[in-house]
Design a protein around this motif. Structure first.
Motif, PDB file in Angstrom:
ATOM      1  N   ASP A  93      -5.559 -21.965  -2.680  1.00 22.60           N
ATOM      2  CA  ASP A  93      -4.176 -21.828  -3.142  1.00 22.60           C
ATOM      3  C   ASP A  93      -3.982 -22.487  -4.512  1.00 22.60           C
ATOM      4  O   ASP A  93      -3.268 -21.951  -5.373  1.00 22.60           O
ATOM      5  CB  ASP A  93      -3.214 -22.440  -2.122  1.00 22.60           C
ATOM      6  CG  ASP A  93      -3.188 -21.640  -0.818  1.00 22.60           C
ATOM      7  OD1 ASP A  93      -3.640 -20.476  -0.831  1.00 22.60           O
ATOM      8  OD2 ASP A  93      -2.724 -22.183   0.198  1.00 22.60           O
ATOM      9  N   LEU A  94      -4.608 -23.647  -4.730  1.00 25.68           N
ATOM     10  CA  LEU A  94      -4.492 -24.332  -6.015  1.00 25.68           C
ATOM     11  C   LEU A  94      -5.071 -23.484  -7.150  1.00 25.68           C
ATOM     12  O   LEU A  94      -4.471 -23.366  -8.219  1.00 25.68           O
ATOM     13  CB  LEU A  94      -5.220 -25.678  -5.966  1.00 25.68           C
ATOM     14  CG  LEU A  94      -4.580 -26.798  -5.138  1.00 25.68           C
ATOM     15  CD1 LEU A  94      -5.536 -27.974  -5.029  1.00 25.68           C
ATOM     16  CD2 LEU A  94      -3.255 -27.235  -5.768  1.00 25.68           C
ATOM     17  N   LEU A  95      -6.230 -22.910  -6.915  1.00 26.19           N
ATOM     18  CA  LEU A  95      -6.879 -22.100  -7.948  1.00 26.19           C
ATOM     19  C   LEU A  95      -6.101 -20.813  -8.194  1.00 26.19           C
ATOM     20  O   LEU A  95      -5.986 -20.352  -9.342  1.00 26.19           O
ATOM     21  CB  LEU A  95      -8.316 -21.780  -7.534  1.00 26.19           C
ATOM     22  CG  LEU A  95      -9.263 -22.976  -7.410  1.00 26.19           C
ATOM     23  CD1 LEU A  95     -10.637 -22.531  -6.922  1.00 26.19           C
ATOM     24  CD2 LEU A  95      -9.390 -23.726  -8.726  1.00 26.19           C
ATOM     25  N   ALA A  96      -5.552 -20.235  -7.135  1.00 26.98           N
ATOM     26  CA  ALA A  96      -4.792 -18.991  -7.273  1.00 26.98           C
ATOM     27  C   ALA A  96      -3.500 -19.210  -8.064  1.00 26.98           C
ATOM     28  O   ALA A  96      -3.020 -18.307  -8.757  1.00 26.98           O
ATOM     29  CB  ALA A  96      -4.479 -18.418  -5.897  1.00 26.98           C
ATOM     30  N   GLU A  97      -2.949 -20.418  -7.978  1.00 22.68           N
ATOM     31  CA  GLU A  97      -1.689 -20.718  -8.666  1.00 22.68           C
ATOM     32  C   GLU A  97      -1.878 -20.998 -10.154  1.00 22.68           C
ATOM     33  O   GLU A  97      -0.916 -20.924 -10.921  1.00 22.68           O
ATOM     34  CB  GLU A  97      -1.023 -21.924  -7.999  1.00 22.68           C
ATOM     35  CG  GLU A  97      -0.477 -21.631  -6.602  1.00 22.68           C
ATOM     36  CD  GLU A  97      -0.048 -22.893  -5.876  1.00 22.68           C
ATOM     37  OE1 GLU A  97      -0.121 -23.985  -6.497  1.00 22.68           O
ATOM     38  OE2 GLU A  97       0.335 -22.797  -4.696  1.00 22.68           O
ATOM     39  N   ASN A  98      -3.099 -21.318 -10.572  1.00 24.53           N
ATOM     40  CA  ASN A  98      -3.356 -21.640 -11.973  1.00 24.53           C
ATOM     41  C   ASN A  98      -3.638 -20.346 -12.749  1.00 24.53           C
ATOM     42  O   ASN A  98      -4.723 -19.778 -12.652  1.00 24.53           O
ATOM     43  CB  ASN A  98      -4.537 -22.604 -12.092  1.00 24.53           C
ATOM     44  CG  ASN A  98      -4.719 -23.131 -13.506  1.00 24.53           C
ATOM     45  OD1 ASN A  98      -4.271 -22.531 -14.480  1.00 24.53           O
ATOM     46  ND2 ASN A  98      -5.377 -24.277 -13.623  1.00 24.53           N
ATOM     47  N   THR A  99      -2.675 -19.915 -13.519  1.00 21.80           N
ATOM     48  CA  THR A  99      -2.814 -18.656 -14.256  1.00 21.80           C
ATOM     49  C   THR A  99      -3.784 -18.758 -15.430  1.00 21.80           C
ATOM     50  O   THR A  99      -4.150 -17.741 -16.015  1.00 21.80           O
ATOM     51  CB  THR A  99      -1.442 -18.190 -14.770  1.00 21.80           C
ATOM     52  OG1 THR A  99      -0.858 -19.232 -15.577  1.00 21.80           O
ATOM     53  CG2 THR A  99      -0.504 -17.870 -13.609  1.00 21.80           C
ATOM     54  N   ASP A 100      -4.205 -19.982 -15.780  1.00 25.97           N
ATOM     55  CA  ASP A 100      -5.183 -20.153 -16.859  1.00 25.97           C
ATOM     56  C   ASP A 100      -6.606 -19.878 -16.379  1.00 25.97           C
ATOM     57  O   ASP A 100      -7.524 -19.775 -17.193  1.00 25.97           O
ATOM     58  CB  ASP A 100      -5.110 -21.575 -17.431  1.00 25.97           C
ATOM     59  CG  ASP A 100      -3.816 -21.822 -18.202  1.00 25.97           C
ATOM     60  OD1 ASP A 100      -3.246 -20.841 -18.717  1.00 25.97           O
ATOM     61  OD2 ASP A 100      -3.379 -22.983 -18.277  1.00 25.97           O
ATOM     62  N   LEU A 101      -6.775 -19.788 -15.052  1.00 26.94           N
ATOM     63  CA  LEU A 101      -8.091 -19.545 -14.478  1.00 26.94           C
ATOM     64  C   LEU A 101      -8.205 -18.094 -14.023  1.00 26.94           C
ATOM     65  O   LEU A 101      -7.275 -17.550 -13.419  1.00 26.94           O
ATOM     66  CB  LEU A 101      -8.332 -20.465 -13.279  1.00 26.94           C
ATOM     67  CG  LEU A 101      -8.342 -21.970 -13.537  1.00 26.94           C
ATOM     68  CD1 LEU A 101      -8.494 -22.725 -12.219  1.00 26.94           C
ATOM     69  CD2 LEU A 101      -9.465 -22.352 -14.496  1.00 26.94           C
TER      70      LEU A 101
ATOM     71  N   PRO B 158     -14.355 -16.604 -17.905  1.00 27.37           N
ATOM     72  CA  PRO B 158     -15.287 -16.520 -16.774  1.00 27.37           C
ATOM     73  C   PRO B 158     -14.581 -16.372 -15.426  1.00 27.37           C
ATOM     74  O   PRO B 158     -13.535 -16.975 -15.167  1.00 27.37           O
ATOM     75  CB  PRO B 158     -16.046 -17.857 -16.843  1.00 27.37           C
ATOM     76  CG  PRO B 158     -15.135 -18.767 -17.602  1.00 27.37           C
ATOM     77  CD  PRO B 158     -14.445 -17.895 -18.595  1.00 27.37           C
ATOM     78  N   ARG B 159     -15.174 -15.542 -14.575  1.00 27.44           N
ATOM     79  CA  ARG B 159     -14.652 -15.334 -13.224  1.00 27.44           C
ATOM     80  C   ARG B 159     -15.034 -16.528 -12.342  1.00 27.44           C
ATOM     81  O   ARG B 159     -16.198 -16.909 -12.285  1.00 27.44           O
ATOM     82  CB  ARG B 159     -15.233 -14.057 -12.626  1.00 27.44           C
ATOM     83  CG  ARG B 159     -14.871 -12.780 -13.379  1.00 27.44           C
ATOM     84  CD  ARG B 159     -15.787 -11.643 -12.947  1.00 27.44           C
ATOM     85  NE  ARG B 159     -17.178 -11.954 -13.264  1.00 27.44           N
ATOM     86  CZ  ARG B 159     -18.223 -11.533 -12.550  1.00 27.44           C
ATOM     87  NH1 ARG B 159     -18.034 -10.779 -11.475  1.00 27.44           N
ATOM     88  NH2 ARG B 159     -19.448 -11.850 -12.906  1.00 27.44           N
ATOM     89  N   ILE B 160     -14.051 -17.092 -11.678  1.00 24.52           N
ATOM     90  CA  ILE B 160     -14.275 -18.278 -10.855  1.00 24.52           C
ATOM     91  C   ILE B 160     -14.088 -17.911  -9.387  1.00 24.52           C
ATOM     92  O   ILE B 160     -13.057 -17.367  -8.990  1.00 24.52           O
ATOM     93  CB  ILE B 160     -13.312 -19.410 -11.249  1.00 24.52           C
ATOM     94  CG1 ILE B 160     -13.584 -19.821 -12.704  1.00 24.52           C
ATOM     95  CG2 ILE B 160     -13.466 -20.607 -10.312  1.00 24.52           C
ATOM     96  CD1 ILE B 160     -12.584 -20.780 -13.273  1.00 24.52           C
ATOM     97  N   GLY B 161     -15.112 -18.197  -8.585  1.00 25.30           N
ATOM     98  CA  GLY B 161     -15.053 -17.910  -7.163  1.00 25.30           C
ATOM     99  C   GLY B 161     -15.217 -19.176  -6.341  1.00 25.30           C
ATOM    100  O   GLY B 161     -15.930 -20.103  -6.740  1.00 25.30           O
ATOM    101  N   LEU B 162     -14.553 -19.229  -5.205  1.00 26.01           N
ATOM    102  CA  LEU B 162     -14.666 -20.357  -4.282  1.00 26.01           C
ATOM    103  C   LEU B 162     -15.618 -19.972  -3.158  1.00 26.01           C
ATOM    104  O   LEU B 162     -15.360 -19.015  -2.425  1.00 26.01           O
ATOM    105  CB  LEU B 162     -13.291 -20.717  -3.720  1.00 26.01           C
ATOM    106  CG  LEU B 162     -13.250 -21.822  -2.656  1.00 26.01           C
ATOM    107  CD1 LEU B 162     -13.708 -23.159  -3.239  1.00 26.01           C
ATOM    108  CD2 LEU B 162     -11.849 -21.942  -2.063  1.00 26.01           C
ATOM    109  N   LEU B 163     -16.721 -20.693  -3.018  1.00 24.77           N
ATOM    110  CA  LEU B 163     -17.697 -20.395  -1.972  1.00 24.77           C
ATOM    111  C   LEU B 163     -17.089 -20.681  -0.606  1.00 24.77           C
ATOM    112  O   LEU B 163     -16.611 -21.790  -0.343  1.00 24.77           O
ATOM    113  CB  LEU B 163     -18.959 -21.233  -2.183  1.00 24.77           C
ATOM    114  CG  LEU B 163     -20.147 -20.918  -1.270  1.00 24.77           C
ATOM    115  CD1 LEU B 163     -20.605 -19.477  -1.459  1.00 24.77           C
ATOM    116  CD2 LEU B 163     -21.301 -21.870  -1.556  1.00 24.77           C
TER     117      LEU B 163
END
Length: 344
Positions: free
Chosen positions: A195-203, A172-177
């Motif tokens: 930055d935290l979400l961008a660094e997680n390659t599992d997401l 699933p595509r995850i977006g930050l509002l």
């Protein structure tokens, strides 16, 4: 599967709750329901007791009650007793259409959160208008007004699990509002979360998303803080209701031509209304607890209650809670490190 039901919670309880449970039972006989509430009232409403049992609850938590105080003081209320049944493993999931704050408090203080999840997130499903039967999830939509970056990072993880296991969306595509799509948009907390979400390659993180694009399917999981999420959700609901009223007024006040046009568009308008009907997607799920806790609107009628029961069955069958527990345990050190990092 056994679902503990707060039969006295909601604007139309217990009538519509009982009707909804019976409708769900008639649609699927594999689920058992335990109704907590005023036995004499519930018995008068039930057509038959197949797969349904009743437990007397002497108290009711009203919509006006202060949530935490009510949960602590009204131990014999239908809401608290239903939550306690899940805590005691007498039922697998908890459902209510009652006082939202009390449901959240009972979920947190009675059923309890998953160890490693700091703040459960209230998760709702909304329609995507340009895709047939499309939908996306958004969290948090009101469980926590004050949210830290580490909390929103955990929301992304929980949303991913929900989208994969319950909605059956691969990767699933995850977006930050946020208030813009650029990576440097938002306050310091949102920049940290980005930055935290961008660094997680599992997401499968697609970056920042704006509220105007949500219903166009910009992401499968939309992550936000509880204050913003609740405001956006109510904005979407209010806009949808206002547009339907405007359309109705245009037909009523537009004379014969408008009425003929509406008649010709009847099937299309009905399809549009069905697509935007949030009740068909079930209730809001409090993710991060030791068992499914699902809350529907206080104004929910029987069809919404029945749809929510089907949603709860899917959640239970998916093993969502167990898989989330395993993930949190396996990634305990990483999650702790993120909490420490974001405190600086």
């Amino acid at each position: 599967m056994k679902i503990a039901v707060d039969a006295m919670g909601g604007d139309f309880a217990p009538d519509e709750i009982v009707k909804g449970v019976e409708l769900a039972r008639d649609n699927d006989s594999s689920v058992e329901f335990v109704l907590y509430g005023q036995t004499d009232q519930i018995n008068q409403l039930l057509k038959n007791k197949q797969n349904i049992s009743i437990v007397q609850a002497d108290e009711v938590i009203s919509m006006e009650d202060e949530p935490v105080k009510a949960v602590r003081q009204k131990k014999n209320s239908s809401l608290v007793m239903a939550a306690q049944a899940v805590k005691d493993q007498e039922a697998d999931a908890f459902f209510s259409a009652g006082n939202t704050g009390a449901v959240l408090a009972a979920g947190l203080f009675v059923i309890g959160r998953i160890k490693g999840i700091d703040r459960p997130g209230l998760t709702t499903t909304l329609p995507v208008i340009n895709t047939e039967n499309g939908q996306f999830v958004m969290l948090d939509v009101g469980a926590n007004a004050d949210t830290k970056p580490a909390n929103m990072y955990q929301y992304a993880l929980m949303g991913k699990f929900y989208a994969e296991n319950v909605m059956h969306i691969d990767n699933p595509r995850i977006g930050l509002l946020n208030n813009g799509t650029e990576a440097d948009k938002g306050d310091m907390n949102h920049r940290k979360v980005h930055d935290l979400l961008a660094e997680n390659t599992d997401l499968n993180f697609v970056g920042n998303v704006e509220s105007r694009d949500l219903l166009n399917g910009v992401a499968d999981v939309v992550v936000t803080d509880g204050f913003t999420g609740n405001a956006v959700l109510k904005g979407i609901e209010g806009t949808a209701l206002a547009m339907m009223k405007l359309l109705k007024s245009a037909v009523v006040d537009g004379g014969l031509k408008a009425k003929l046009g509406a008649l010709m568009l009847k099937d299309g308008l009905k399809g549009m209304a069905n697509q935007m009907d949030y009740s068909k997607h079930g209730g809001a799920v409090l993710l991060g607890l030791n068992a499914p806790v699902v809350k529907t609107h206080g104004s929910s009628k029987a069809e919404t209650v029945s749809n929510t029961m089907a949603q709860i069955k899917v959640i239970l069958a998916s093993g969502l809670v167990e898989q989330l527990k395993d993930y949190v345990t396996e990634n305990k050190e990483q999650l702790e490190e993120i909490k420490m990092t974001t405190k600086k």
